[in-house]
Design a protein around this motif. Structure first.
Motif, short mmCIF file in Angstrom:
data_model
loop_
_atom_site.label_atom_id
_atom_site.label_comp_id
_atom_site.label_asym_id
_atom_site.label_seq_id
_atom_site.Cartn_x
_atom_site.Cartn_y
_atom_site.Cartn_z
N ALA A 44 1.11 -1.34 -0.03
CA ALA A 44 -0.04 0.07 0.23
C ALA A 44 0.78 1.67 0.31
CB ALA A 44 -1.22 0.19 1.35
N LEU A 45 0.54 1.70 -0.94
CA LEU A 45 1.17 3.44 -0.21
C LEU A 45 -0.20 4.59 -0.36
CD1 LEU A 45 3.90 4.89 -2.34
CD2 LEU A 45 2.71 4.72 -3.65
N MET A 46 1.16 4.81 0.61
CA MET A 46 0.23 6.32 0.95
C MET A 46 1.12 7.71 1.69
SD MET A 46 -1.73 3.51 4.43
CE MET A 46 -2.99 5.16 3.85
N GLY A 47 0.05 8.54 1.76
CA GLY A 47 1.04 9.90 2.20
C GLY A 47 -0.15 10.77 2.45
N PRO A 48 0.25 12.40 2.84
CA PRO A 48 -0.61 13.61 2.60
C PRO A 48 -0.70 13.90 1.66
CG PRO A 48 0.82 13.78 4.31
CD PRO A 48 1.55 12.18 3.65
N SER A 49 -2.09 14.74 1.36
CA SER A 49 -2.57 15.17 -0.10
C SER A 49 -0.77 15.92 -0.51
CB SER A 49 -4.26 15.33 -0.39
OG SER A 49 -4.13 16.93 -1.11
N GLY A 50 -1.15 15.33 -1.48
CA GLY A 50 0.19 15.71 -2.56
C GLY A 50 1.63 16.22 -2.93
N SER A 51 1.75 14.35 -1.63
CA SER A 51 2.65 13.68 -0.98
C SER A 51 3.59 13.02 -2.42
CB SER A 51 2.51 12.56 0.27
OG SER A 51 1.85 11.28 -0.54
N GLY A 52 2.95 13.30 -3.31
CA GLY A 52 3.56 12.78 -4.96
C GLY A 52 3.30 10.93 -5.04
N LYS A 53 1.88 10.25 -4.49
CA LYS A 53 1.55 9.23 -4.63
C LYS A 53 1.29 9.08 -6.17
CE LYS A 53 -1.98 9.75 -1.42
NZ LYS A 53 -1.81 11.39 -0.99
N SER A 54 0.24 9.77 -5.79
CA SER A 54 -0.34 9.75 -8.18
C SER A 54 0.80 9.99 -8.50
CB SER A 54 -1.05 10.77 -8.14
OG SER A 54 -2.64 10.34 -7.47
N THR A 55 1.88 10.35 -8.25
CA THR A 55 2.95 10.39 -9.65
C THR A 55 3.84 9.51 -9.65
OG1 THR A 55 3.21 12.84 -8.99
CG2 THR A 55 5.22 11.77 -10.22
N PHE A 56 3.77 8.89 -8.27
CA PHE A 56 4.68 7.80 -7.93
C PHE A 56 4.17 6.28 -8.83
CE2 PHE A 56 5.74 3.63 -6.23
CZ PHE A 56 7.50 3.71 -5.78
N LEU A 57 3.05 7.05 -8.80
CA LEU A 57 2.12 5.51 -9.10
C LEU A 57 2.24 5.40 -11.01
CD1 LEU A 57 -1.14 3.03 -8.61
CD2 LEU A 57 -1.25 4.53 -10.47
N GLN A 58 1.88 6.59 -11.32
CA GLN A 58 2.24 6.44 -13.07
C GLN A 58 3.14 6.67 -13.74
OE1 GLN A 58 0.74 10.87 -12.85
NE2 GLN A 58 -1.15 10.28 -12.18
N CYS A 59 4.47 7.30 -12.62
CA CYS A 59 6.26 6.84 -13.27
C CYS A 59 6.09 5.59 -13.03
CB CYS A 59 6.42 7.21 -12.52
SG CYS A 59 6.87 9.38 -12.96
N ALA A 60 5.76 4.80 -12.01
CA ALA A 60 6.27 3.31 -11.86
C ALA A 60 5.08 2.50 -12.86
CB ALA A 60 6.00 2.45 -10.38
N ALA A 61 3.95 2.04 -13.22
CA ALA A 61 3.70 2.02 -14.40
C ALA A 61 3.56 2.89 -15.63
CB ALA A 61 2.40 2.62 -14.33
N GLY A 62 4.62 3.35 -16.19
CA GLY A 62 5.05 3.83 -17.15
C GLY A 62 4.12 4.63 -17.73
N LEU A 63 2.97 5.77 -17.05
CA LEU A 63 1.80 6.11 -17.64
C LEU A 63 2.58 8.04 -17.95
CD1 LEU A 63 -0.70 5.07 -15.55
CD2 LEU A 63 -0.94 4.96 -18.27
N ASP A 64 4.07 8.36 -17.61
CA ASP A 64 4.68 9.14 -17.39
C ASP A 64 6.00 8.79 -16.74
OD1 ASP A 64 4.57 12.27 -17.41
OD2 ASP A 64 3.87 12.70 -15.57
N GLN A 65 6.31 9.80 -17.81
CA GLN A 65 8.50 9.73 -17.28
C GLN A 65 8.96 10.15 -16.39
OE1 GLN A 65 10.48 7.84 -19.18
NE2 GLN A 65 8.91 7.41 -21.24
#
Length: 265
Positions: A44-65
């Motif tokens: 599970a990936l957690m953290g406060p709002s704005g912590s970078g969770k969505s960016t982490f997921l997008q980079c790890a999944a190849g959705l963003d560089q």
């Protein structure tokens, strides 16, 4: 689940950073993140709002560089692939489950589940479809359409769609956010089984300490950086760690979840 062996990582990030904008508008979403996820693990990936969770997921999944650093999937550097190669990789080796189910209303359960293979030009066998639908408990609902299903059942279809290609990793972004407590528990147990029994690597973004307690470990992010991890998490331990990271909603989420879930700890 031991994640210290470099060769064991299905997904691995090495010194990954992501920067948006320039100059005064520059925003650093991820800062030099290095971590990995072992085969068959549930994180599970957690953290406060704005912590970078969505960016982490997008980079790890190849959705963003990433702006810098390297992302590996099964030892392959995915941020060096072309867009065509990335599309093929995501279609064949990565599954996605989101808060919104993203089902096509005109298609049946089995047609929605088969969609990734159809898009790849492959025709699933009848037995292959039945097997994956039975895994998610929908074998008897294969000819129903989404409007005839509950929210939990629709999310099960989304999980079947993620499993049909036999992916190495499934990325789940708030997969229980739109579900009632009972359906949420069933979906989390299904993700847990997908990791432990089927050997899929599950990486789930969530804000809910009870949801996180179904995982093998929790990774915490704060200000775009890793801020620790918790093995064999409990809801109380997760909420306490989040509170220390400045997530003021953590305690409220825990009280709400536990009151509805019958006190899982």
């Amino acid at each position: 689940m031991n994640s210290s062996n470099k060769d064991a990582g299905t997904v691995r990030l090495e010194s990954v950073s992501k920067v948006y904008g320039r100059g005064e508008r520059e925003v650093v979403a991820l800062r030099n993140v290095t971590t990995q996820f072992a085969k068959g693990s549930f994180t599970a990936l957690m953290g406060p709002s704005g912590s970078g969770k969505s960016t982490f997921l997008q980079c790890a999944a190849g959705l963003d560089q990433p702006s810098s650093g390297t992302v590996y999937l099964e030892q392959q550097k995915i941020n060096e692939l072309t867009e065509t190669e990335l599309t093929k990789l995501r279609r064949e080796r990565i599954g996605f489950v989101f808060q919104s189910y993203n089902l096509l209303p005109v298609l049946t359960v089995q047609q929605n589940a088969a969609l990734p293979l159809r898009l790849a030009g492959r025709k699933p066998s009848r037995q292959q479809l039945l097997d994956v639908l039975n895994q998610v408990g929908l074998g008897q609902r294969k000819n129903h359409r989404p409007a005839e299903l509950s929210g939990g059942q629709q999310q099960r279809v989304a999980i079947a769609r993620a499993l049909i290609t036999e992916p190495a990793v499934i990325f789940a972004d708030e997969p229980t956010g739109a579900l009632d407590t009972r359906s949420a528990r069933e979906i989390l147990a299904l993700l847990q089984q997908s990791a432990r029994v089927m050997g899929r690597t599950i990486i789930m973004v969530t804000h809910d300490p009870v949801a996180a307690s179904y995982a093998d470990r929790v990774l915490f992010l704060a200000d775009g950086q890793l801020a620790g991890e918790l093995q064999n998490p409990t809801p109380v331990a997760v909420a306490e760690r989040l509170t220390h990271l400045g997530d003021a909603d953590a305690a409220g989420n825990l009280v709400h979840s536990l009151s509805n879930a019958g006190g899982k700890n």
